[in-house]
Motif scaffolding. Structure first.
Motif, PDB file in Angstrom:
ATOM      1  N   THR A  80       0.845  -1.197   0.000  1.00 59.69           N
ATOM      2  CA  THR A  80       0.000   0.000   0.000  1.00 59.69           C
ATOM      3  C   THR A  80       0.879   1.246   0.000  1.00 59.69           C
ATOM      4  O   THR A  80       2.078   1.192   0.335  1.00 59.69           O
ATOM      5  CB  THR A  80      -0.907   0.043   1.242  1.00 59.69           C
ATOM      6  N   ALA A  81       0.275   2.368  -0.359  1.00 57.38           N
ATOM      7  CA  ALA A  81       1.003   3.652  -0.331  1.00 57.38           C
ATOM      8  C   ALA A  81       1.428   3.992   1.091  1.00 57.38           C
ATOM      9  O   ALA A  81       2.489   4.596   1.307  1.00 57.38           O
ATOM     10  CB  ALA A  81       0.117   4.759  -0.898  1.00 57.38           C
ATOM     11  N   GLY A  82       0.623   3.574   2.093  1.00 62.23           N
ATOM     12  CA  GLY A  82       0.960   3.837   3.487  1.00 62.23           C
ATOM     13  C   GLY A  82       2.282   3.208   3.887  1.00 62.23           C
ATOM     14  O   GLY A  82       3.087   3.816   4.615  1.00 62.23           O
ATOM     15  N   MET A  83       2.535   1.980   3.440  1.00 65.26           N
ATOM     16  CA  MET A  83       3.804   1.314   3.757  1.00 65.26           C
ATOM     17  C   MET A  83       4.978   2.033   3.089  1.00 65.26           C
ATOM     18  O   MET A  83       6.064   2.145   3.670  1.00 65.26           O
ATOM     19  CB  MET A  83       3.751  -0.154   3.313  1.00 65.26           C
ATOM     20  N   LEU A  84       4.746   2.522   1.879  1.00 61.36           N
ATOM     21  CA  LEU A  84       5.797   3.305   1.214  1.00 61.36           C
ATOM     22  C   LEU A  84       6.094   4.580   1.993  1.00 61.36           C
ATOM     23  O   LEU A  84       7.267   4.976   2.137  1.00 61.36           O
ATOM     24  CB  LEU A  84       5.365   3.660  -0.213  1.00 61.36           C
ATOM     25  N   PHE A  85       5.054   5.230   2.524  1.00 60.23           N
ATOM     26  CA  PHE A  85       5.244   6.453   3.308  1.00 60.23           C
ATOM     27  C   PHE A  85       6.047   6.170   4.581  1.00 60.23           C
ATOM     28  O   PHE A  85       6.883   6.979   4.989  1.00 60.23           O
ATOM     29  CB  PHE A  85       3.889   7.065   3.667  1.00 60.23           C
ATOM     30  N   VAL A  86       5.780   5.029   5.217  1.00 62.62           N
ATOM     31  CA  VAL A  86       6.523   4.664   6.433  1.00 62.62           C
ATOM     32  C   VAL A  86       8.012   4.497   6.113  1.00 62.62           C
ATOM     33  O   VAL A  86       8.879   5.004   6.838  1.00 62.62           O
ATOM     34  CB  VAL A  86       5.958   3.363   7.047  1.00 62.62           C
ATOM     35  N   ALA A  87       8.306   3.781   5.024  1.00 59.60           N
ATOM     36  CA  ALA A  87       9.706   3.580   4.631  1.00 59.60           C
ATOM     37  C   ALA A  87      10.368   4.912   4.269  1.00 59.60           C
ATOM     38  O   ALA A  87      11.525   5.168   4.654  1.00 59.60           O
ATOM     39  CB  ALA A  87       9.776   2.616   3.452  1.00 59.60           C
ATOM     40  N   LEU A  88       9.647   5.771   3.559  1.00 58.97           N
ATOM     41  CA  LEU A  88      10.172   7.084   3.197  1.00 58.97           C
ATOM     42  C   LEU A  88      10.449   7.928   4.432  1.00 58.97           C
ATOM     43  O   LEU A  88      11.479   8.615   4.532  1.00 58.97           O
ATOM     44  CB  LEU A  88       9.188   7.816   2.285  1.00 58.97           C
ATOM     45  N   ALA A  89       9.526   7.875   5.399  1.00 59.26           N
ATOM     46  CA  ALA A  89       9.698   8.642   6.631  1.00 59.26           C
ATOM     47  C   ALA A  89      10.935   8.164   7.394  1.00 59.26           C
ATOM     48  O   ALA A  89      11.706   8.974   7.923  1.00 59.26           O
ATOM     49  CB  ALA A  89       8.448   8.514   7.499  1.00 59.26           C
ATOM     50  N   MET A  90      11.140   6.865   7.428  1.00 56.92           N
ATOM     51  CA  MET A  90      12.305   6.316   8.142  1.00 56.92           C
ATOM     52  C   MET A  90      13.611   6.766   7.490  1.00 56.92           C
ATOM     53  O   MET A  90      14.556   7.159   8.180  1.00 56.92           O
ATOM     54  CB  MET A  90      12.224   4.794   8.173  1.00 56.92           C
ATOM     55  N   THR A  91      13.668   6.731   6.174  1.00 53.95           N
ATOM     56  CA  THR A  91      14.910   7.127   5.495  1.00 53.95           C
ATOM     57  C   THR A  91      15.153   8.631   5.628  1.00 53.95           C
ATOM     58  O   THR A  91      16.298   9.066   5.744  1.00 53.95           O
ATOM     59  CB  THR A  91      14.861   6.745   4.004  1.00 53.95           C
ATOM     60  N   GLY A  92      14.067   9.428   5.633  1.00 52.37           N
ATOM     61  CA  GLY A  92      14.236  10.862   5.790  1.00 52.37           C
ATOM     62  C   GLY A  92      14.734  11.234   7.178  1.00 52.37           C
ATOM     63  O   GLY A  92      15.678  12.011   7.325  1.00 52.37           O
ATOM     64  N   LEU A  93      14.086  10.689   8.197  1.00 57.26           N
ATOM     65  CA  LEU A  93      14.500  10.973   9.572  1.00 57.26           C
ATOM     66  C   LEU A  93      15.919  10.486   9.842  1.00 57.26           C
ATOM     67  O   LEU A  93      16.708  11.162  10.502  1.00 57.26           O
ATOM     68  CB  LEU A  93      13.521  10.312  10.550  1.00 57.26           C
ATOM     69  N   THR A  94      16.261   9.317   9.310  1.00 58.76           N
ATOM     70  CA  THR A  94      17.603   8.771   9.501  1.00 58.76           C
ATOM     71  C   THR A  94      18.637   9.594   8.750  1.00 58.76           C
ATOM     72  O   THR A  94      19.749   9.812   9.242  1.00 58.76           O
ATOM     73  CB  THR A  94      17.664   7.303   9.029  1.00 58.76           C
ATOM     74  N   GLY A  95      18.259  10.068   7.553  1.00 64.50           N
ATOM     75  CA  GLY A  95      19.162  10.937   6.811  1.00 64.50           C
ATOM     76  C   GLY A  95      19.491  12.200   7.579  1.00 64.50           C
ATOM     77  O   GLY A  95      20.633  12.691   7.546  1.00 64.50           O
TER      78      GLY A  95
END
Length: 518
Positions: free
Chosen positions: A131-146
Motif C-alpha cells: 500500500t502507499a501507506g507502507m511506502l510512506f513509512v519507509a520514506l519517513a524512516m529514510t528521511g529521519l535517519t538521513g
C-alpha cells in the motif's frame, strides 16, 4: 673523556626532547601517502553511509514510473505520487534536531553505526510494501535517519582529517550521495524495483562493518576525558605512528576541547552580526538556485521526463546516462575546485545549466507547435538534459555544501551549517513536490523556461555575493564578511604554501556542545 660523553648524551637528550615537543621523529619520517591513507580509509567508511543515504534518495526515480503504470503493483493517486517524491526530504530537518545531541552523547562513530539499522528496516518495508501507506513509512524512516546522520558525518570528517586534506575529503560526501543515486538508476535498468530493495540492503550492512574498523573522533574522545583512546585514534589516523609523533597535535586537541564554552547570550549575539547573516544569505541562495534550477527534479522524475520527450534510447537507459553524467560532474568538481576556484566553476555551472534548459524549452515549444519534425531530433533534448545534469553537478549542486563548512564563524559554524543544510533539504523537497503541478499548469517546456530563468538570475546574484574562498584561510573568510578585506580572486600560488602551513598548525574545530542542528 667522561665529560665529553656526558655532553654528547645531553645533546642527544635535547634533540629527543625537541622531537618529542614537535610531535615528530626525524629518524622515522612519515610519507605523505602513509599519512593520507588512513584518513582516506576513515572517510571512505563514512562515505559508505552517504552511498546508503543516496540510494534512498535515488530510489524514487525508479519507483515513481512503476507506480504510474496502469497495472501498477501499488495503486496511488497524483497527490500520493508527489509525496512519494518529497516526503523523505521534508523529514530530514526533523531528524537533524536529534543529530547534534545524539552525536555528542554517544560519539560520531557510534551515531553513524546506529543509523544503519533504520536503513535496513526501511528497505525491508519497501520490499514487502503493498500500500502507499507502507511506502510512506519507509520514506519517513529514510528521511529521519538521513537527518540523524548529518551531525556525525560532517563533524567526523572535520575532526579526523588534516587541514590540507579536509577540503577534498569533505567534497567526497556529495560525490558518494550521487554515486548512491546512480546505483538506483542502474538498478532500475537491470531489475525490478523490489529486487533493487534487496540489493540496497547490502550497503548499510557493509557500512556497519567498515565503521567497526575505523577509530572514533579523537576530538570527541578528548572532550570526554579519554585521552589515551584519543591518542590511539590519532596514531591510527596519522599513519599508524607512535604516540611521540602525534604528541603536539594531541596537545592542541586537548587544549581546544577544554576551552571554556562561550555563554549562550554571547552566542545568540553572534547570529545578529554581519559575519553570520551575510554568509547565511549566500548559502541559502546557492541552495535555492541548485534545487529550483531544474536538475533536482530532473533527477527524481528522469524516467517520466525522458518518456515525455520520446528519447531515442530506452528511458531507463537514458536515466542511467543522466546519473553517470551527475557522477562524473561531481568527481570533476572535487578534483578541479582547488585549481579553478569556486567562482569560475559556479558561473560555468549555472550559465551552462540555464542554457541547456533554455534550449530544451525552445525545442519543446517548437515541437508542440509542430514547427519542427521532432522524429529525427529526439536526441537533442536528451543530450541537453544530460548536459544540464553534468554541468550542475560540476558546480552549483555542490557549492552550498562546500561553502557551508567554511563561511560561518567558528562559534556558530556547527549550528549555522545545520540550519542552512536543513533549508537546502526543504528547498529540495518543495521543488519535487510542485513539479507535477508545474508541468500540468505550465507544460514541460514552460517548466524548463522557469528553470533556465532561475539559473540565469542566480548566476547574476552569485557574481555579486559569492567570494572566492578557495585557498583562503578561515580567518580571511571571516574578515571578508566583517568588511576588513574583499575576496574576489584566489591567492597567488606563492602564498598557498604559507597558508597551508599556517592551516596545519591552526585546525578548525567544531564545538558540538553548543550546536543546534535543524
Amino acid at each position: 673523556m667522561t665529560e665529553s660523553k656526558n655532553n654528547d648524551n645531553t645533546r642527544n637528550d635535547e634533540k629527543m626532547s625537541q622531537a618529542d615537543l614537535n610531535g615528530t621523529s626525524e629518524n622515522h619520517p612519515i610519507s605523505k601517502l602513509r599519512q593520507a591513507f588512513p584518513q582516506f580509509c576513515a572517510v571512505s567508511a563514512k562515505n559508505l553511509l552517504m552511498i546508503t543515504f543516496g540510494s534512498t534518495l535515488g530510489f524514487s526515480t525508479i519507483l515513481i514510473p512503476e507506480l504510474q503504470k496502469d497495472n501498477a503493483e501499488i495503486p496511488v493517486s497524483m497527490e500520493e505520487l508527489t509525496w512519494i517524491s518529497s516526503l523523505n526530504l521534508f523529514l530530514v530537518p526533523i531528524g537533524c534536531f536529534a543529530s547534534g545531541p545524539v552525536s555528542q552523547f554517544i560519539g560520531r562513530k557510534r551515531s553513524m553505526m546506529l543509523t544503519t539499522l533504520p536503513f535496513v528496516a526501511a528497505w525491508v518495508i519497501y520490499y514487502y510494501a503493498t500500500t502507499a501507506g507502507m511506502l510512506f513509512v519507509a520514506l519517513a524512516m529514510t528521511g529521519l535517519t538521513g537527518g540523524l546522520l548529518e551531525a556525525p558525518v560532517m563533524t567526523y570528517v572535520a575532526e579526523v582529517t588534516q587541514p590540507h586534506l579536509r577540503g577534498m575529503l569533505s567534497a567526497t560526501s556529495t560525490m558518494s550521495i550521487i554515486l548512491g543515486i546512480f546505483t538506483q538508476m542502474l538498478g532500475g535498468k537491470l531489475g525490478n524495483w523490489r529486487t533493487v530493495t534487496l540489493v540496497n540492503l547490502i550497503y548499510p550492512l557493509i557500512c556497519f562493518l567498515a565503521l567497526c574498523a575505523v577509530p572514533e573522533s579523537p576530538y570527541w574522545l578528548a572532550a570526554k576525558g579519554r585521552q589515551k583512546e584519543a591518542e590511539q585514534a590519532l596514531c591510527w589516523l596519522r599513519g599508524w605512528v607512535s604516540p611521540a609523533q602525534v604528541k603536539s597535535e594531541l596537545q592542541i586537541i586537548c587544549e581546544d576541547v577544554n576551552k571554556p564554552a562561550a555563554s549562550q547570550e554571547k552566542i545568540w549575539k553572534s547570529y545578529s552580526k554581519k559575519t553570520f547573516y551575510t554568509p547565511f544569505l549566500l548559502v541559502t541562495s546557492a541552495f535555492f538556485i541548485g534545487n529550483f534550477g531544474g536538475t533536482n527534479t530532473l533527477q527524481t522524475y528522469a524516467v517520466m521526463i525522458f518518456m515525455k520527450l520520446h528519447t531515442p534510447i530506452e528511458k531507463y537507459t537514458a536515466a542511467v546516462f543522466l546519473g553517470l553524467a551527475e557522477l562524473i560532474g561531481t568527481m570533476i568538481c572535487v578534483f578541479v575546485i582547488h585549481f579553478a576556484g569556486k567562482r569560475l566553476l559556479s558561473f560555468l555551472s549555472v550559465g551552462g545549466t540555464g542554457l541547456c534548459f533554455c534550449l530544451a524549452a525552445i525545442y519543446g515549444y517548437l515541437d508542440d507547435s509542430r514547427i519542427i519534425n521532432s522524429e529525427n531530433l529526439t536526441w537533442f533534448p536528451t543530450t541537453l538534459l544530460i548536459g544540464a545534469a553534468f554541468l550542475s553537478h560540476g558546480g552549483i549542486r555542490l557549492l552550498p555544501w562546500v561553502l557551508a563548512g567554511e563561511v560561518f564563524p567558528v562559534n556558530v559554524r556547527s549550528s549555522a551549517t545545520g540550519i542552512s543544510g536543513s533549508i537546502g533539504y526543504i528547498f529540495n523537497s518543495v521543488s519535487n513536490k510542485i513539479f507535477l503541478y508545474m508541468v500540468n499548469g505550465m507544460s514541460l517546456p514552460g517548466t524548463f523556461f522557469f528553470y533556465a530563468l532561475i539559473n540565469f538570475v542566480g548566476g547574476i546574484l552569485l557574481y555579486f555575493i559569492l567570494p572566492e574562498t578557495e585557498g583562503r584561510s578561515l580567518k580571511e573568510i571571516e574578515e571578508h564578511y566583517a568588511g576588513i578585506q574583499s575576496l574576489k580572486t584566489k591567492p597567488k600560488k606563492e602564498k598557498l604554501a604559507f597558508k597551508e602551513k599556517w592551516a596545519a598548525a591552526n585546525p578548525a574545530v567544531i564545538y558540538d556542545d553548543i550546536e543546534s542542528k535543524l
